[in-house]
Design a protein around this motif. Structure first.
Motif, PDB file in Angstrom:
ATOM      1  N   LEU A  87       0.819  -1.217   0.000  1.00  5.64           N
ATOM      2  CA  LEU A  87       0.000   0.000   0.000  1.00  5.64           C
ATOM      3  C   LEU A  87       0.850   1.263   0.000  1.00  5.64           C
ATOM      4  O   LEU A  87       0.546   2.218  -0.711  1.00  5.64           O
ATOM      5  CB  LEU A  87      -0.967  -0.004   1.190  1.00  5.64           C
ATOM      6  N   TYR A  88       1.954   1.284   0.790  1.00  3.63           N
ATOM      7  CA  TYR A  88       2.807   2.501   0.769  1.00  3.63           C
ATOM      8  C   TYR A  88       3.326   2.704  -0.648  1.00  3.63           C
ATOM      9  O   TYR A  88       3.433   3.824  -1.140  1.00  3.63           O
ATOM     10  CB  TYR A  88       4.084   2.415   1.625  1.00  3.63           C
ATOM     11  N   LEU A  89       3.712   1.585  -1.280  1.00  2.00           N
ATOM     12  CA  LEU A  89       4.327   1.708  -2.612  1.00  2.00           C
ATOM     13  C   LEU A  89       3.299   2.121  -3.658  1.00  2.00           C
ATOM     14  O   LEU A  89       3.586   2.948  -4.522  1.00  2.00           O
ATOM     15  CB  LEU A  89       5.027   0.389  -2.980  1.00  2.00           C
ATOM     16  N   TYR A  90       2.101   1.551  -3.584  1.00  3.22           N
ATOM     17  CA  TYR A  90       1.058   1.995  -4.517  1.00  3.22           C
ATOM     18  C   TYR A  90       0.790   3.490  -4.300  1.00  3.22           C
ATOM     19  O   TYR A  90       0.630   4.249  -5.255  1.00  3.22           O
ATOM     20  CB  TYR A  90      -0.239   1.204  -4.308  1.00  3.22           C
ATOM     21  N   ALA A  91       0.760   3.917  -3.035  1.00  3.13           N
ATOM     22  CA  ALA A  91       0.504   5.343  -2.753  1.00  3.13           C
ATOM     23  C   ALA A  91       1.635   6.195  -3.335  1.00  3.13           C
ATOM     24  O   ALA A  91       1.394   7.267  -3.906  1.00  3.13           O
ATOM     25  CB  ALA A  91       0.361   5.575  -1.252  1.00  3.13           C
ATOM     26  N   ALA A  92       2.882   5.720  -3.230  1.00  2.26           N
ATOM     27  CA  ALA A  92       4.016   6.482  -3.798  1.00  2.26           C
ATOM     28  C   ALA A  92       3.878   6.535  -5.323  1.00  2.26           C
ATOM     29  O   ALA A  92       4.095   7.591  -5.937  1.00  2.26           O
ATOM     30  CB  ALA A  92       5.348   5.844  -3.399  1.00  2.26           C
ATOM     31  N   ALA A  93       3.471   5.417  -5.946  1.00  2.00           N
ATOM     32  CA  ALA A  93       3.307   5.412  -7.422  1.00  2.00           C
ATOM     33  C   ALA A  93       2.191   6.370  -7.822  1.00  2.00           C
ATOM     34  O   ALA A  93       2.304   7.076  -8.835  1.00  2.00           O
ATOM     35  CB  ALA A  93       3.022   3.999  -7.913  1.00  2.00           C
ATOM     36  N   GLU A  94       1.129   6.432  -7.001  1.00  2.00           N
ATOM     37  CA  GLU A  94      -0.009   7.318  -7.331  1.00  2.00           C
ATOM     38  C   GLU A  94       0.415   8.785  -7.398  1.00  2.00           C
ATOM     39  O   GLU A  94      -0.162   9.570  -8.149  1.00  2.00           O
ATOM     40  CB  GLU A  94      -1.139   7.135  -6.316  1.00  2.00           C
ATOM     41  N   THR A  95       1.447   9.170  -6.611  1.00  2.00           N
ATOM     42  CA  THR A  95       1.879  10.578  -6.639  1.00  2.00           C
ATOM     43  C   THR A  95       2.498  10.937  -7.989  1.00  2.00           C
ATOM     44  O   THR A  95       2.747  12.098  -8.281  1.00  2.00           O
ATOM     45  CB  THR A  95       2.936  10.885  -5.544  1.00  2.00           C
ATOM     46  N   LEU A  96       2.767   9.909  -8.814  1.00  3.32           N
ATOM     47  CA  LEU A  96       3.384  10.166 -10.129  1.00  3.32           C
ATOM     48  C   LEU A  96       2.352  10.194 -11.245  1.00  3.32           C
ATOM     49  O   LEU A  96       2.696  10.299 -12.413  1.00  3.32           O
ATOM     50  CB  LEU A  96       4.438   9.083 -10.408  1.00  3.32           C
ATOM     51  N   GLY A  97       1.067  10.001 -10.884  1.00  2.00           N
ATOM     52  CA  GLY A  97       0.019  10.165 -11.885  1.00  2.00           C
ATOM     53  C   GLY A  97      -0.649   8.884 -12.351  1.00  2.00           C
ATOM     54  O   GLY A  97      -1.480   8.936 -13.247  1.00  2.00           O
ATOM     55  N   ILE A  98      -0.309   7.755 -11.781  1.00  2.00           N
ATOM     56  CA  ILE A  98      -1.027   6.514 -12.145  1.00  2.00           C
ATOM     57  C   ILE A  98      -2.049   6.258 -11.033  1.00  2.00           C
ATOM     58  O   ILE A  98      -1.773   6.562  -9.858  1.00  2.00           O
ATOM     59  CB  ILE A  98      -0.050   5.327 -12.316  1.00  2.00           C
ATOM     60  N   SER A  99      -3.239   5.748 -11.401  1.00  2.00           N
ATOM     61  CA  SER A  99      -4.257   5.568 -10.361  1.00  2.00           C
ATOM     62  C   SER A  99      -4.173   4.175  -9.747  1.00  2.00           C
ATOM     63  O   SER A  99      -3.606   3.250 -10.335  1.00  2.00           O
ATOM     64  CB  SER A  99      -5.658   5.765 -10.964  1.00  2.00           C
ATOM     65  N   ARG A 100      -4.766   4.027  -8.578  1.00  2.00           N
ATOM     66  CA  ARG A 100      -4.793   2.728  -7.893  1.00  2.00           C
ATOM     67  C   ARG A 100      -5.497   1.694  -8.767  1.00  2.00           C
ATOM     68  O   ARG A 100      -5.071   0.552  -8.865  1.00  2.00           O
ATOM     69  CB  ARG A 100      -5.512   2.889  -6.543  1.00  2.00           C
ATOM     70  N   GLU A 101      -6.590   2.141  -9.421  1.00  2.00           N
ATOM     71  CA  GLU A 101      -7.349   1.212 -10.272  1.00  2.00           C
ATOM     72  C   GLU A 101      -6.463   0.682 -11.401  1.00  2.00           C
ATOM     73  O   GLU A 101      -6.487  -0.511 -11.705  1.00  2.00           O
ATOM     74  CB  GLU A 101      -8.583   1.904 -10.876  1.00  2.00           C
ATOM     75  N   GLU A 102      -5.688   1.587 -12.015  1.00  2.00           N
ATOM     76  CA  GLU A 102      -4.797   1.133 -13.106  1.00  2.00           C
ATOM     77  C   GLU A 102      -3.759   0.144 -12.578  1.00  2.00           C
ATOM     78  O   GLU A 102      -3.458  -0.859 -13.228  1.00  2.00           O
ATOM     79  CB  GLU A 102      -4.046   2.328 -13.707  1.00  2.00           C
ATOM     80  N   LEU A 103      -3.235   0.438 -11.386  1.00  3.40           N
ATOM     81  CA  LEU A 103      -2.202  -0.445 -10.824  1.00  3.40           C
ATOM     82  C   LEU A 103      -2.771  -1.841 -10.592  1.00  3.40           C
ATOM     83  O   LEU A 103      -2.170  -2.848 -10.966  1.00  3.40           O
ATOM     84  CB  LEU A 103      -1.682   0.131  -9.496  1.00  3.40           C
ATOM     85  N   VAL A 104      -3.968  -1.878  -9.989  1.00  2.00           N
ATOM     86  CA  VAL A 104      -4.583  -3.174  -9.684  1.00  2.00           C
ATOM     87  C   VAL A 104      -4.884  -3.923 -10.978  1.00  2.00           C
ATOM     88  O   VAL A 104      -4.617  -5.122 -11.107  1.00  2.00           O
ATOM     89  CB  VAL A 104      -5.857  -2.980  -8.824  1.00  2.00           C
ATOM     90  N   GLU A 105      -5.387  -3.171 -11.948  1.00  2.00           N
ATOM     91  CA  GLU A 105      -5.713  -3.815 -13.220  1.00  2.00           C
ATOM     92  C   GLU A 105      -4.467  -4.383 -13.904  1.00  2.00           C
ATOM     93  O   GLU A 105      -4.480  -5.497 -14.427  1.00  2.00           O
ATOM     94  CB  GLU A 105      -6.412  -2.802 -14.139  1.00  2.00           C
ATOM     95  N   GLN A 106      -3.384  -3.623 -13.873  1.00  4.17           N
ATOM     96  CA  GLN A 106      -2.146  -4.114 -14.517  1.00  4.17           C
ATOM     97  C   GLN A 106      -1.670  -5.405 -13.861  1.00  4.17           C
ATOM     98  O   GLN A 106      -1.192  -6.312 -14.535  1.00  4.17           O
ATOM     99  CB  GLN A 106      -1.041  -3.054 -14.413  1.00  4.17           C
TER     100      GLN A 106
END
Ligand code: FAQ
Length: 329
Positions: A87-106
């Motif tokens: 979760l910390y890492l997904y949150a860090a990735a989100e600050t760069l413009g990718i959404s949580r939904e996209e991350l989960v989908e990928q």
């Protein structure tokens, strides 16, 4: 033209950015950054986050079969820590413009990579020890330099993650020590786990530097502070003596100590196996994605409930406002 040159749409801006990174200033989410820097970070942080999430599965298999209540409680806490890291890492990735939904989908569609190590099976309880000792040990070796990564949110997430990983490594080593001091059968189980996890752990550090397409840019931008081969060597040098202390044998007939350099030298890694595993054809790739999909589906009601609760909270006046309302009324 390489990625850096392509991103140099504004050379003056790029020069300022690079000077800043060279000064060891942290880059923060709202700062300008070259596209290639952003893309590299999204790739690495999301792959890292996916690894933490999928990494819960091999050990999660042993939660219901841990040998004692104490071991079960420790393993439960460790697996929960990995979820937190994801979760910390997904949150860090989100600050760069990718959404949580996209991350989960990928992750769920297999479009994203995660660490090769999590595509191997956990056949016995000793595998839980070997994962903590070797996999978390390799993860710390790789992640401590990431605490100094130039991108602020990633660096800060790594500081907390590393603290937890060092506890994970010690719990794994302690399981191995207990087995090695136990019956002959328990020691044989520990040796078998080392035999199966040793080479995949060395692969975790990625291809040799000469075959690593991302190292040059990542090092120049201070995302990567230490190369794949250097980190792998540090891990080998730290782990070989630990294995001797346990009374176990590293499964490599070519392993030798090089007096001149003071380093342990290993035989060659099976890179064909590494490529197969990251291409989706490891022993457990399909099982891991199916289990992750099932966990995602099972969690649907939790996501729905959390959204409904959030919505209800939004519609209710805040406590201070309702008190004021009651007073004025
Ligand atoms: N598995 O040019 P490089 C953990 C890919 S967390 C799969 O060297 P880079 C905690 C790489 O992505 C474990 N793929 O790339 C835990 C790239 O592919 P692409 C994860 C791999 O990024 C413990 C291509 O090969 N840790 O264990 C692997 O500069 C216990 C070329 O490679 C991290 O992710 C691999 N092993 O260096 C949880 C740490 N290696 O995208 C539960 C952060 C390489 O071009 C239980 N990541 N590839 O198609 C990193 O430090 C770096 O990304 C490296 C790779 C070092 C992994």
């Amino acid at each position: 033209m390489d990625d850096v040159a392509k991103s140099a749409d504004d050379p003056a801006r790029l020069a300022r950015f690079e000077a800043r990174v060279a000064r060891e200033d942290k880059v923060e989410p709202n700062d300008w950054m070259p596209d290639a820097y952003r893309r590299t970070l999204i790739r690495q942080i999301s792959q890292h986050g996916h690894s933490e999430i999928v990494g819960m599965l091999p050990e999660g298999n042993w939660l219901t079969r841990a040998p004692t209540l104490r071991r079960k409680a420790i393993l439960l806490a460790k697996v929960q820590d990995e979820a937190g890291h994801g979760l910390y890492l997904y949150a860090a990735a989100e600050t760069l413009g990718i959404s949580r939904e996209e991350l989960v989908e990928q992750l769920l569609t297999g479009a994203a990579k995660y660490s090769s190590i999590f595509n191997y099976p956990t056949l016995t309880w000793a595998d839980v020890g070997a994962i903590g000792w070797l996999v978390d040990g390799a993860a710390i070796m790789n992640q401590i330099p990431l605490c100094r990564c130039s991108y602020g949110p990633y660096a800060r997430a790594m500081i907390r993650i590393c603290k937890e990983e060092s506890f994970h490594q010690r719990q794994g080593f302690e399981i191995m020590l207990t087995l090695c001091r136990g019956t002959d059968e328990q020691k044989a189980m520990a040796q078998d786990a080392l035999d199966r996890w040793w080479w995949p752990s060395l692969m975790m550090f990625g291809p040799h530097d000469s075959d690593s397409p991302h190292t040059d840019n990542s090092t120049r931008w201070k995302i990567k502070r230490v190369t794949n081969d250097e980190l792998r060597q540090r891990f080998i040098d730290a782990t070989v003596p630990q294995s001797s202390y346990l009374g176990l044998t590293i499964p490599d007939p070519k392993l030798r100590f090089d007096e001149k350099t003071g380093h342990w030298r290993t035989g060659e890694i099976d890179w064909a196996e590494f490529r197969r595993v990251i291409a989706g054809d490891g022993p457990c790739n399909r099982e891991r994605l199916a289990d992750r999909q099932a966990a995602h589906d099972d969690g649907e009601w939790v996501r729905e409930a959390a959204l409904a609760y959030g919505e209800k909270r939004r519609q209710q006046p805040a406590p201070f406002e309702s008190a004021l309302h009651a007073f004025s009324g």
